[in-house]
Design a protein around this motif. Structure first.
Motif, PDB file in Angstrom:
ATOM      1  N   ARG A  33      86.551  34.426 166.028  1.00  0.00           N
ATOM      2  CA  ARG A  33      85.286  33.950 166.318  1.00  0.00           C
ATOM      3  C   ARG A  33      84.631  32.421 165.605  1.00  0.00           C
ATOM      4  O   ARG A  33      84.233  31.668 166.307  1.00  0.00           O
ATOM      5  CB  ARG A  33      83.984  34.854 166.345  1.00  0.00           C
ATOM      6  CG  ARG A  33      84.249  36.133 167.147  1.00  0.00           C
ATOM      7  CD  ARG A  33      83.174  37.026 166.917  1.00  0.00           C
ATOM      8  NE  ARG A  33      83.071  38.443 167.608  1.00  0.00           N
ATOM      9  CZ  ARG A  33      83.750  39.589 167.133  1.00  0.00           C
ATOM     10  NH1 ARG A  33      83.773  39.642 165.731  1.00  0.00           N
ATOM     11  NH2 ARG A  33      83.782  40.475 167.853  1.00  0.00           N
ATOM     12  N   HIS A  61      82.109  27.421 168.785  1.00  0.00           N
ATOM     13  CA  HIS A  61      81.498  27.561 167.596  1.00  0.00           C
ATOM     14  C   HIS A  61      81.528  26.303 166.830  1.00  0.00           C
ATOM     15  O   HIS A  61      80.736  25.832 166.127  1.00  0.00           O
ATOM     16  CB  HIS A  61      82.002  28.760 166.788  1.00  0.00           C
ATOM     17  CG  HIS A  61      81.560  28.994 165.599  1.00  0.00           C
ATOM     18  ND1 HIS A  61      79.960  29.220 165.103  1.00  0.00           N
ATOM     19  CD2 HIS A  61      81.997  28.823 164.381  1.00  0.00           C
ATOM     20  CE1 HIS A  61      80.050  29.615 164.099  1.00  0.00           C
ATOM     21  NE2 HIS A  61      80.959  29.195 163.369  1.00  0.00           N
ATOM     22  N   GLN A  97      79.090  23.757 165.024  1.00  0.00           N
ATOM     23  CA  GLN A  97      79.041  23.342 163.558  1.00  0.00           C
ATOM     24  C   GLN A  97      79.361  21.791 163.398  1.00  0.00           C
ATOM     25  O   GLN A  97      78.732  21.571 162.471  1.00  0.00           O
ATOM     26  CB  GLN A  97      80.190  23.956 162.857  1.00  0.00           C
ATOM     27  CG  GLN A  97      80.270  25.662 162.980  1.00  0.00           C
ATOM     28  CD  GLN A  97      78.882  26.091 161.907  1.00  0.00           C
ATOM     29  OE1 GLN A  97      77.919  26.078 162.409  1.00  0.00           O
ATOM     30  NE2 GLN A  97      79.182  26.101 160.644  1.00  0.00           N
ATOM     31  N   SER A 155      84.690  31.418 171.170  1.00  0.00           N
ATOM     32  CA  SER A 155      84.891  32.429 170.083  1.00  0.00           C
ATOM     33  C   SER A 155      84.829  33.778 170.773  1.00  0.00           C
ATOM     34  O   SER A 155      85.802  34.663 170.318  1.00  0.00           O
ATOM     35  CB  SER A 155      83.585  32.699 169.328  1.00  0.00           C
ATOM     36  OG  SER A 155      83.249  31.330 168.521  1.00  0.00           O
TER      37      SER A 155
END
Length: 279
Positions: free
Chosen positions: A227, A233, A237, A252
């Motif tokens: 994930r 994801h 980030q 993920s």
């Protein structure tokens, strides 16, 4: 993961003693560099402008740190488990013998027939020489910077690259490469996603067959790692809105789901992501 007493694979090529000791790169400390490199690999962002001025590799030998020695022992033992698992499964499920890959351990930079390798490439498999390449500092990046701690998360990284070798043995890599060559970028990325999710699934198959070596929480560590390195994801980030057409490894949820599918079934045939209507 219980690795005490597990043999160490001899299919290890350790190049880390020849790395130059350079310090900061492009004004970044080593911790910042590892984050940039990992995000660049998993999201497809071109991080080369951030890495201008990287130190060149030196031929001067150096001593390995205790942490690097432990990483080598760990990697060799995990690789041995993949050899044992796939050597059993290929005759039983495929009807052929399994020829294992070599795992190249490097630090900073190295060369491969698939091109120059550095932390920017992340762990990768090169079908041209049938070798997987791993900068062992990536284990620290995975745990400390990407939020995927635990020894089984690190083992999953190795198992995933070995899974690409499994795909090569099965002729899948060559077929996907040819299909990608004839596709536009969006279609090529979509094919790569299916290839990577299949490798996640095959990693789950490996996990299902490491008899007696799993500890409580190991599978959760692998699922969490899957994930944490999903395209959506990592793009978040990096401060970006996820762009599905740029994905190359899967979301993920997809990465965790396909790993779990392989683990639940223990069957190579359950990992045909290319025939799946839903990823």
């Amino acid at each position: 993961m219980r690795l005490r007493g597990v043999r160490r694979s001899r299919n290890i090529e350790d190049r880390r003693r020849s790395r130059g000791r350079g310090g900061a790169i492009g004004g970044l400390g080593i911790g910042g560099v590892l984050v940039v490199l990992a995000i660049g690999y998993f999201t497809g962002i071109d991080v080369r402008p951030l890495l201008d001025g990287a130190p060149q590799q030196s031929s001067a030998p150096r001593a390995l740190t205790p942490a690097e020695e432990r990483a080598a022992d760990f990697s060799a033992s995990v690789l041995a488990t993949t050899e044992d698992v796939w050597s059993r499964l290929f005759p039983a499920q495929v009807g052929t013998e399994y020829a294992p890959p070599v795992l190249v351990l490097f630090s900073g930079r190295t060369e491969s027939p698939c091109g120059g390798a550095s932390g920017a490439t992340g762990p990768f498999y090169c079908p041209a020489d049938r070798k997987a390449y791993l900068d062992t500092q990536f284990f620290a990046t995975l745990s400390e910077r990407l939020g995927a701690g635990g020894d089984f998360a690190a083992a999953y990284v190795i198992a995933h690259e070995v899974a690409h070798h499994v795909q090569n043995e099965l002729g899948i890599l060559a077929r996907v490469h040819e299909a990608r060559r004839q596709s536009d970028q969006t279609r090529a990325n979509a094919l790569t996603v299916r290839l990577e999710l299949q490798a996640d699934c095959l990693s789950g198959v490996w996990a299902a067959h490491v008899d007696g070596l799993l500890e409580p929480g190991d599978i959760e560590e692998a699922l969490n790692a899957a994930r944490m390195i999903g395209d959506d994801h990592l793009q978040r980030q990096a401060g970006r809105v996820p762009q599905p057409h740029t994905f190359t490894h899967g979301t993920s949820d997809q990465r965790a789901r396909w790993f779990e599918n392989g683990y639940d079934t223990g069957e190579i045939g359950a990992c045909d992501t290319f025939a799946a209507d839903r990823l």
